[in-house]
Design a protein around this motif. Structure first.
Motif, PDB file in Angstrom:
ATOM      1  N   PHE A  52       3.759   9.578   6.812  1.00  0.00           N
ATOM      2  CA  PHE A  52       2.381  10.054   6.762  1.00  0.00           C
ATOM      3  C   PHE A  52       2.488   9.564   5.202  1.00  0.00           C
ATOM      4  N   ALA A  53       3.689   9.702   3.949  1.00  0.00           N
ATOM      5  CA  ALA A  53       3.185   9.027   3.058  1.00  0.00           C
ATOM      6  C   ALA A  53       2.975   7.394   2.899  1.00  0.00           C
ATOM      7  N   PHE A  79       7.811  14.639   1.661  1.00  0.00           N
ATOM      8  CA  PHE A  79       6.564  13.643   2.087  1.00  0.00           C
ATOM      9  C   PHE A  79       6.215  12.924   0.204  1.00  0.00           C
ATOM     10  N   ALA A  80       6.297  14.701  -0.285  1.00  0.00           N
ATOM     11  CA  ALA A  80       6.649  13.782  -1.997  1.00  0.00           C
ATOM     12  C   ALA A  80       7.817  12.204  -2.285  1.00  0.00           C
ATOM     13  N   ALA A  81       8.496  12.720  -1.480  1.00  0.00           N
ATOM     14  CA  ALA A  81      10.187  12.305  -1.843  1.00  0.00           C
ATOM     15  C   ALA A  81       9.458  10.540  -1.584  1.00  0.00           C
ATOM     16  N   ARG A  82       9.088  10.255  -0.474  1.00  0.00           N
ATOM     17  CA  ARG A  82       8.560   9.096  -0.231  1.00  0.00           C
ATOM     18  C   ARG A  82       7.221   8.792  -0.756  1.00  0.00           C
ATOM     19  N   ILE A  92       2.228   0.798   5.027  1.00  0.00           N
ATOM     20  CA  ILE A  92       2.795   0.669   6.765  1.00  0.00           C
ATOM     21  C   ILE A  92       4.413   0.429   6.518  1.00  0.00           C
ATOM     22  N   GLY A  93       4.653  -0.677   5.798  1.00  0.00           N
ATOM     23  CA  GLY A  93       4.831  -2.145   6.307  1.00  0.00           C
ATOM     24  C   GLY A  93       6.411  -1.537   5.930  1.00  0.00           C
TER      25      GLY A  93
END
Length: 168
Positions: free
Chosen positions: A138-139, A45-48, A146-147
């Motif tokens: 989620f990120a 999550f953090a990386a994304r 989102i796209g």
């Protein structure tokens, strides 16, 4: 599954993501992204988030002091990937500051269980469609990107809790 593809859903979720944070689009105050660095899902999550230009804060040390300091900036929403214990403690601190939970998703061992309010339903649907790629999706939702879907390797779902709180 219905005729709705993952890509189509993610495109519609971009529009709906503003509903998750109460329709606020204030450029000056960003959502607070939190993660447990000991969880693989939290690290992903953090990386994304970082690859999208955001930053997820690692929960570390005294959670009460850390959260009070972070909430002093009045973020529009809180998006987090943590263990259940942090969801409970940090969630209580955020609730005391005026935030309310709109989504709680429990992941693990190939299953997803969601508990969402009406305006958090997008989170549950996105979690279901994203399956093992949930931390990245989620990120993207948290940062309203989102796209810009990344292709992540298909791996087994990792145990974690994802949750969202907003200030009414």
């Amino acid at each position: 599954m219905s005729g709705l593809s993952r890509r189509s859903f993610l495109a519609s979720a971009a529009v709906a993501s503003t509903a998750v944070i109460g329709g606020r689009t204030e450029a000056t105050t960003l959502p607070l992204l939190l993660h447990d660095a000991q969880l693989m899902a939290g690290r992903r999550f953090a990386a994304r988030a970082q690859s999208l230009g955001g930053q997820a804060v690692t929960l570390d040390g005294d959670r009460v002091r850390q959260m009070r300091a972070l909430l002093a900036t009045s973020p529009t929403a809180i998006f987090a990937v943590t263990r259940r214990s942090d969801e409970l403690l940090v969630g209580e601190i955020a609730a005391e500051a005026g935030y309310r939970r709109v989504a709680l998703v429990r992941h693990g061992h190939g299953s997803t269980v969601a508990n969402c309010e009406a305006n958090g339903a997008t989170v549950a649907k996105l979690a279901h469609l994203s399956q093992a790629n949930w931390p990245e999706a989620f990120a993207e939702l948290a940062l309203d990107k989102i796209g810009q879907c990344a292709v992540a390797p298909a791996i087994e779902m990792m145990p974690a809790f994802s949750w969202v709180m907003v200030r009414p």
